[in-house]
Design a protein around this motif. Sequence first.
Motif, PDB file in Angstrom:
ATOM      1  N   ARG A 114      -6.501 -18.836 -10.926  1.00 55.24           N
ATOM      2  CA  ARG A 114      -7.969 -18.782 -10.918  1.00 55.24           C
ATOM      3  C   ARG A 114      -8.560 -20.012 -10.218  1.00 55.24           C
ATOM      4  NH1 ARG A 114     -11.149 -15.682 -14.090  1.00 55.24           N
ATOM      5  NH2 ARG A 114      -9.572 -15.395 -15.695  1.00 55.24           N
ATOM      6  N   SER A 115      -8.038 -21.190 -10.527  1.00 53.81           N
ATOM      7  CA  SER A 115      -8.632 -22.383  -9.909  1.00 53.81           C
ATOM      8  C   SER A 115      -8.320 -22.441  -8.415  1.00 53.81           C
ATOM      9  CB  SER A 115      -8.249 -23.674 -10.634  1.00 53.81           C
ATOM     10  OG  SER A 115      -6.874 -23.762 -10.799  1.00 53.81           O
ATOM     11  N   CYS A 116      -7.186 -21.870  -8.049  1.00 57.09           N
ATOM     12  CA  CYS A 116      -6.872 -21.778  -6.619  1.00 57.09           C
ATOM     13  C   CYS A 116      -7.901 -20.888  -5.907  1.00 57.09           C
ATOM     14  CB  CYS A 116      -5.442 -21.253  -6.462  1.00 57.09           C
ATOM     15  SG  CYS A 116      -5.113 -20.406  -4.933  1.00 57.09           S
ATOM     16  N   LEU A 117      -8.243 -19.762  -6.527  1.00 50.83           N
ATOM     17  CA  LEU A 117      -9.242 -18.865  -5.926  1.00 50.83           C
ATOM     18  C   LEU A 117     -10.626 -19.527  -5.900  1.00 50.83           C
ATOM     19  CD1 LEU A 117      -8.253 -15.391  -7.453  1.00 50.83           C
ATOM     20  CD2 LEU A 117      -7.837 -16.227  -5.132  1.00 50.83           C
ATOM     21  N   GLY A 129     -23.326 -15.992  -4.531  1.00 53.66           N
ATOM     22  CA  GLY A 129     -23.003 -17.355  -4.919  1.00 53.66           C
ATOM     23  C   GLY A 129     -22.271 -17.540  -6.236  1.00 53.66           C
ATOM     24  N   ASN A 130     -21.952 -16.443  -6.936  1.00 53.29           N
ATOM     25  CA  ASN A 130     -21.283 -16.617  -8.218  1.00 53.29           C
ATOM     26  C   ASN A 130     -19.760 -16.707  -8.043  1.00 53.29           C
ATOM     27  OD1 ASN A 130     -20.286 -16.548 -10.818  1.00 53.29           O
ATOM     28  ND2 ASN A 130     -21.950 -15.217 -11.546  1.00 53.29           N
ATOM     29  N   VAL A 131     -19.287 -17.950  -7.950  1.00 49.69           N
ATOM     30  CA  VAL A 131     -17.878 -18.211  -7.644  1.00 49.69           C
ATOM     31  C   VAL A 131     -16.963 -17.713  -8.772  1.00 49.69           C
ATOM     32  CG1 VAL A 131     -16.216 -20.098  -7.419  1.00 49.69           C
ATOM     33  CG2 VAL A 131     -18.307 -20.118  -6.055  1.00 49.69           C
ATOM     34  N   ALA A 132     -17.313 -18.008 -10.002  1.00 45.53           N
ATOM     35  CA  ALA A 132     -16.459 -17.616 -11.136  1.00 45.53           C
ATOM     36  C   ALA A 132     -16.339 -16.103 -11.228  1.00 45.53           C
ATOM     37  CB  ALA A 132     -17.019 -18.187 -12.436  1.00 45.53           C
ATOM     38  N   ALA A 133     -17.468 -15.435 -11.061  1.00 40.44           N
ATOM     39  CA  ALA A 133     -17.450 -13.971 -11.152  1.00 40.44           C
ATOM     40  C   ALA A 133     -16.627 -13.377 -10.017  1.00 40.44           C
ATOM     41  CB  ALA A 133     -18.874 -13.424 -11.112  1.00 40.44           C
ATOM     42  N   ARG A 134     -16.766 -13.954  -8.824  1.00 39.12           N
ATOM     43  CA  ARG A 134     -16.026 -13.441  -7.670  1.00 39.12           C
ATOM     44  C   ARG A 134     -14.511 -13.659  -7.839  1.00 39.12           C
ATOM     45  NH1 ARG A 134     -15.491  -9.400  -4.373  1.00 39.12           N
ATOM     46  NH2 ARG A 134     -14.567  -9.957  -2.379  1.00 39.12           N
ATOM     47  N   ALA A 135     -14.119 -14.798  -8.434  1.00 39.60           N
ATOM     48  CA  ALA A 135     -12.689 -15.053  -8.671  1.00 39.60           C
ATOM     49  C   ALA A 135     -12.108 -13.965  -9.579  1.00 39.60           C
ATOM     50  CB  ALA A 135     -12.489 -16.437  -9.290  1.00 39.60           C
ATOM     51  N   SER A 136     -12.844 -13.629 -10.641  1.00 38.59           N
ATOM     52  CA  SER A 136     -12.375 -12.567 -11.547  1.00 38.59           C
ATOM     53  C   SER A 136     -12.301 -11.231 -10.827  1.00 38.59           C
ATOM     54  CB  SER A 136     -13.314 -12.430 -12.747  1.00 38.59           C
ATOM     55  OG  SER A 136     -13.332 -13.648 -13.465  1.00 38.59           O
ATOM     56  N   GLU A 137     -13.329 -10.988 -10.016  1.00 34.24           N
ATOM     57  CA  GLU A 137     -13.392  -9.730  -9.269  1.00 34.24           C
ATOM     58  C   GLU A 137     -12.211  -9.590  -8.308  1.00 34.24           C
ATOM     59  OE1 GLU A 137     -17.694  -9.009  -8.335  1.00 34.24           O
ATOM     60  OE2 GLU A 137     -16.829  -8.824  -6.331  1.00 34.24           O
ATOM     61  N   LEU A 138     -11.875 -10.703  -7.630  1.00 31.95           N
ATOM     62  CA  LEU A 138     -10.759 -10.676  -6.684  1.00 31.95           C
ATOM     63  C   LEU A 138      -9.446 -10.410  -7.410  1.00 31.95           C
ATOM     64  CD1 LEU A 138     -11.738 -13.646  -4.359  1.00 31.95           C
ATOM     65  CD2 LEU A 138     -11.318 -11.295  -3.602  1.00 31.95           C
ATOM     66  N   GLY A 139      -9.288 -11.051  -8.568  1.00 31.41           N
ATOM     67  CA  GLY A 139      -8.098 -10.813  -9.382  1.00 31.41           C
ATOM     68  C   GLY A 139      -7.974  -9.337  -9.715  1.00 31.41           C
ATOM     69  N   ASP A 140      -9.096  -8.767 -10.104  1.00 27.58           N
ATOM     70  CA  ASP A 140      -9.153  -7.360 -10.441  1.00 27.58           C
ATOM     71  C   ASP A 140      -8.802  -6.483  -9.238  1.00 27.58           C
ATOM     72  OD1 ASP A 140      -9.664  -5.581 -12.529  1.00 27.58           O
ATOM     73  OD2 ASP A 140     -11.566  -5.014 -11.574  1.00 27.58           O
ATOM     74  N   PRO A 146      -6.559 -10.809 -16.214  1.00 27.90           N
ATOM     75  CA  PRO A 146      -7.192 -12.110 -16.482  1.00 27.90           C
ATOM     76  C   PRO A 146      -6.172 -13.133 -16.985  1.00 27.90           C
ATOM     77  CG  PRO A 146      -8.579 -10.344 -17.315  1.00 27.90           C
ATOM     78  CD  PRO A 146      -7.304  -9.695 -16.848  1.00 27.90           C
ATOM     79  N   ALA A 147      -5.219 -12.704 -17.791  1.00 27.44           N
ATOM     80  CA  ALA A 147      -4.205 -13.635 -18.299  1.00 27.44           C
ATOM     81  C   ALA A 147      -3.352 -14.191 -17.163  1.00 27.44           C
ATOM     82  CB  ALA A 147      -3.321 -12.934 -19.329  1.00 27.44           C
ATOM     83  N   GLN A 148      -3.030 -13.329 -16.191  1.00 24.72           N
ATOM     84  CA  GLN A 148      -2.231 -13.794 -15.044  1.00 24.72           C
ATOM     85  C   GLN A 148      -3.033 -14.781 -14.197  1.00 24.72           C
ATOM     86  OE1 GLN A 148      -1.297  -9.936 -13.541  1.00 24.72           O
ATOM     87  NE2 GLN A 148       0.695  -9.849 -14.546  1.00 24.72           N
ATOM     88  N   LEU A 149      -4.349 -14.563 -14.113  1.00 25.44           N
ATOM     89  CA  LEU A 149      -5.198 -15.484 -13.348  1.00 25.44           C
ATOM     90  C   LEU A 149      -5.185 -16.883 -13.952  1.00 25.44           C
ATOM     91  CD1 LEU A 149      -8.477 -13.567 -12.371  1.00 25.44           C
ATOM     92  CD2 LEU A 149      -6.486 -14.077 -10.972  1.00 25.44           C
ATOM     93  N   ASP A 150      -4.957 -16.948 -15.254  1.00 20.74           N
ATOM     94  CA  ASP A 150      -5.003 -18.256 -15.915  1.00 20.74           C
ATOM     95  C   ASP A 150      -3.643 -18.923 -16.002  1.00 20.74           C
ATOM     96  OD1 ASP A 150      -7.767 -18.495 -16.275  1.00 20.74           O
ATOM     97  OD2 ASP A 150      -7.679 -16.968 -17.844  1.00 20.74           O
ATOM     98  N   ARG A 151      -2.668 -18.355 -15.280  1.00 14.78           N
ATOM     99  CA  ARG A 151      -1.353 -18.988 -15.237  1.00 14.78           C
ATOM    100  C   ARG A 151      -1.146 -19.709 -13.911  1.00 14.78           C
ATOM    101  NH1 ARG A 151       2.173 -14.002 -17.343  1.00 14.78           N
ATOM    102  NH2 ARG A 151       3.884 -15.076 -16.324  1.00 14.78           N
TER     103      ARG A 151
END
Length: 277
Positions: A114-117, A129-140, A146-151
């Motif tokens: 997630r922090s890399c994204l 401009g919503n970086v956090a939301a876009r990171a989740s969206e890209l993961g999706d 979401p758990a994998q994004l936080d590893r």
Amino acid sequence: MSAEQPDAAPAVVVDDVTRVFSKRGRRTVAVDGVSFIMRAGRDLGIVGESGSGKSTLARIIMGLDQPTSGRVLVHGEDLTSKSRSRAERLRRAKLVQMVYQDPYGSLDPRQTVRSCLVEVLRLHPPRGGNVAARASELGDLVGLTPAQLDRSPVGLSGGQRQRVAIARALAVEPRLIILDEAVAALDISIQAQILNLLAELRDELGTAYLLISHDLAVVRQLTDDVVVLHHGRLVEQGETGAVLDDPAEDYTRRLRDSIPSRHWREPGMLEELTRVG
Ligand SMILES: Nc1ncnc2c1ncn2[C@@H]1O[C@H](COP(=O)(O)OP(=O)(O)O)[C@@H](O)[C@H]1O
Ligand SMILES: [Mg+2]
């Protein structure tokens, strides 16, 4: 395949490109007078056995390496030109991104996916401009939980890391993504999943691919047109189906026949494997 725009300007022009490496008195002509056009709206494959110059050409198209002679234009721009201001680099990043065979080396093991994204998105802010939301969206989008994004990428499988690399490339919203043997290191069922993902993303986001592979089955699946390289020279080009079904050159035929037939080439098998895997 992506929508065809026959009248659009070419996405990539490779014009008589030669790249010679000289190392300790040894001279290698990695790319030898290669010219072709990647048309906008058409995905292009570059095939050839190992050592045929595919990665060298990819690096030149990316602007990471300079041709010894000849030139390359990506959407009309010469990326090998010298200017290297921050603004210029950011702008160029939006033209072309690359996904490698094993992205491990380019993923920082000390930070989460997630922090890399988020890092990429801060440089290339998403619409709204919503970086956090876009990171989740890209993961999706690329099928990471979401758990994998936080590893850390260290804890992920090869297929999952490739999903991260694809998400990171997509975060920039480039016009073109170069995939250099991006599924070559993966098990066959994971390969099928990633190829399916790439096809879905293209349909959804309109991303154009320049796909480099030694595996003609992979190229057949994702590209409209193909260029065949042998010892740095272009030996054949045309529509992927036509070239692979009825190669004009013996080299292409041998390349095609040297790859063992795979079950997922059969219609329906790809979907089935993806469901099971
Ligand atoms: N940095 C380099 N220095 C010297 N030779 C290189 C370098 N990069 C590639 N080559 C040589 O250029 C040829 C083409 O390599 P490459 O573009 O990696 O082929 P491919 O990606 O098709 O396997 C090979 O003979 C390789 O050894
Ligand atoms: Mg290579």
